[in-house]
Design a protein around this motif. Structure first.
Motif, mmCIF file in Angstrom:
data_model
loop_
_atom_site.group_PDB
_atom_site.id
_atom_site.type_symbol
_atom_site.label_atom_id
_atom_site.label_comp_id
_atom_site.label_asym_id
_atom_site.label_seq_id
_atom_site.Cartn_x
_atom_site.Cartn_y
_atom_site.Cartn_z
ATOM 1 N N GLY A 191 -21.641 2.996 5.508
ATOM 2 C CA GLY A 191 -22.351 4.419 5.331
ATOM 3 C C GLY A 191 -23.231 4.218 6.627
ATOM 4 O O GLY A 191 -24.281 5.299 6.672
ATOM 5 N N ILE A 192 -23.433 3.393 7.401
ATOM 6 C CA ILE A 192 -24.699 3.358 8.267
ATOM 7 C C ILE A 192 -24.345 4.258 9.384
ATOM 8 O O ILE A 192 -25.445 5.095 9.771
ATOM 9 C CB ILE A 192 -24.746 1.651 9.123
ATOM 10 N N ALA A 193 -23.113 4.670 9.933
ATOM 11 C CA ALA A 193 -23.065 5.620 10.996
ATOM 12 C C ALA A 193 -23.230 6.943 10.313
ATOM 13 O O ALA A 193 -23.868 7.884 11.001
ATOM 14 C CB ALA A 193 -21.714 5.606 11.702
ATOM 15 N N THR A 194 -23.103 7.021 9.119
ATOM 16 C CA THR A 194 -23.015 8.416 8.498
ATOM 17 C C THR A 194 -24.846 8.814 8.128
ATOM 18 O O THR A 194 -25.134 9.911 8.569
ATOM 19 C CB THR A 194 -22.501 8.444 6.877
ATOM 20 N N GLU A 195 -25.275 7.604 7.821
ATOM 21 C CA GLU A 195 -26.999 7.763 7.775
ATOM 22 C C GLU A 195 -27.689 7.814 8.991
ATOM 23 O O GLU A 195 -28.607 8.619 9.190
ATOM 24 C CB GLU A 195 -27.372 6.477 7.179
ATOM 25 N N ALA A 196 -27.100 7.418 10.024
ATOM 26 C CA ALA A 196 -27.448 7.528 11.581
ATOM 27 C C ALA A 196 -27.384 9.010 12.102
ATOM 28 O O ALA A 196 -28.577 9.594 12.557
ATOM 29 C CB ALA A 196 -26.883 6.514 12.550
ATOM 30 N N VAL A 197 -26.392 9.626 11.579
ATOM 31 C CA VAL A 197 -26.024 10.867 12.110
ATOM 32 C C VAL A 197 -26.817 11.864 11.025
ATOM 33 O O VAL A 197 -27.715 12.885 11.684
ATOM 34 C CB VAL A 197 -24.619 11.198 11.974
ATOM 35 N N GLN A 198 -27.202 11.264 10.210
ATOM 36 C CA GLN A 198 -28.002 12.290 9.122
ATOM 37 C C GLN A 198 -29.460 12.135 9.716
ATOM 38 O O GLN A 198 -30.071 13.153 9.871
ATOM 39 C CB GLN A 198 -27.940 11.806 7.575
ATOM 40 N N ASN A 254 -21.898 14.845 7.290
ATOM 41 C CA ASN A 254 -23.239 15.457 7.597
ATOM 42 C C ASN A 254 -22.991 16.738 8.120
ATOM 43 O O ASN A 254 -24.073 17.687 8.563
ATOM 44 C CB ASN A 254 -23.562 14.573 8.913
ATOM 45 N N TYR A 255 -22.054 17.611 7.228
ATOM 46 C CA TYR A 255 -22.024 18.963 7.189
ATOM 47 C C TYR A 255 -21.788 19.658 8.574
ATOM 48 O O TYR A 255 -22.045 20.844 8.824
ATOM 49 C CB TYR A 255 -23.186 19.853 6.485
ATOM 50 N N VAL A 269 -25.435 1.799 18.506
ATOM 51 C CA VAL A 269 -26.089 2.480 19.582
ATOM 52 C C VAL A 269 -25.933 4.015 19.290
ATOM 53 O O VAL A 269 -24.821 4.298 18.965
ATOM 54 C CB VAL A 269 -25.724 2.254 20.894
ATOM 55 N N ALA A 270 -26.939 4.659 19.111
ATOM 56 C CA ALA A 270 -26.852 6.204 18.891
ATOM 57 C C ALA A 270 -27.195 6.873 20.483
ATOM 58 O O ALA A 270 -28.165 6.269 21.023
ATOM 59 C CB ALA A 270 -27.992 6.828 17.865
ATOM 60 N N SER A 303 -10.430 9.355 13.211
ATOM 61 C CA SER A 303 -10.617 9.839 12.112
ATOM 62 C C SER A 303 -11.874 9.449 11.413
ATOM 63 O O SER A 303 -12.574 10.179 10.695
ATOM 64 C CB SER A 303 -9.363 9.536 10.974
ATOM 65 N N LYS A 304 -12.188 8.275 11.671
ATOM 66 C CA LYS A 304 -13.542 7.524 11.126
ATOM 67 C C LYS A 304 -14.775 8.319 11.507
ATOM 68 O O LYS A 304 -15.651 8.605 10.745
ATOM 69 C CB LYS A 304 -13.673 6.194 11.380
ATOM 70 N N SER A 305 -14.814 8.697 12.791
ATOM 71 C CA SER A 305 -15.867 9.420 13.304
ATOM 72 C C SER A 305 -15.887 10.865 12.867
ATOM 73 O O SER A 305 -17.094 11.449 12.820
ATOM 74 C CB SER A 305 -15.935 9.473 14.947
#
Length: 189
Positions: free
Chosen positions: A114-121, A154-155, A87-88, A145-147
């Motif tokens: 890499g799913i959370a990273t791609e969701a944030v992107q 995502n810079y 969920v985002a 730390s993961k989050s």
């Protein structure tokens, strides 16, 4: 000129995932997410042990969008678009400042892919390019730390720590690290 995030319910797509509206048919996966203790160790949201409570949440997601409060999106893999794996959230839109806050949680069976990273992107690109938002921020417990890594990939920049500045259900008063990204930030790839 920015558009309100609440003008139209978004569907955000990237190469591997889609962020889409959560519907009644998502109840089983949503319950799996909201009843998994591992996902709420660093979250202000309380664990849900009752499927009926989670079913009611789906209606509240619609209500919160109509009240211009929060947009809840199901994170789906494009190869299985009917099944949500996370969920985002997009919330706390401040029009005068042109900023918004994001959050996310992912079923732990999908961590490390890499799913959370791609969701944030995907959320970041949508908010900057489609809506013209200037500032996106996220609040993370210092132990998470993961989050933090998801945001840094995502810079987003860590701005600092709000010490004992928020009351999070189930955690009491907590410290929170603040991360942000501005539309005009220079990104070095």
């Amino acid at each position: 000129m920015s558009k309100s995030p609440f003008d139209q319910f978004p569907q955000i797509e990237s190469a591997a995932i889609t962020l889409r509206k959560i519907t009644d048919s998502d109840l089983d996966e949503l319950f799996e997410i909201y009843s998994n203790e591992r996902l709420f160790v660093h979250s202000p949201v309380m664990l849900k042990k009752n499927k009926e409570t989670v079913a009611n949440m789906i209606g509240h997601f619609e209500r919160d969008f109509l009240k211009k409060k929060t947009i809840f999106l199901g994170i789906c893999l494009n190869k299985e678009p009917e099944r949500i794996v996370g969920v985002a959230e997009i919330f706390d839109y401040v029009q005068d400042v042109n900023m918004i806050t994001i959050g996310y949680r992912l079923d732990d069976r999908f961590w490390g892919q890499g799913i959370a990273t791609e969701a944030v992107q995907a959320m970041t690109e949508y908010l900057f390019k489609e809506l013209g938002i200037n500032r996106i921020q996220a609040f993370v417990m210092p132990e998470n730390s993961k989050s933090q890594k998801v945001l840094l990939r995502n810079y987003f920049r860590k701005e600092g720590t709000i010490r004992q500045g928020q009351l999070w259900k189930g955690h009491g008063v907590v410290d929170l690290d603040v991360f942000s990204r501005l539309d005009g930030d220079e990104i070095k790839y």
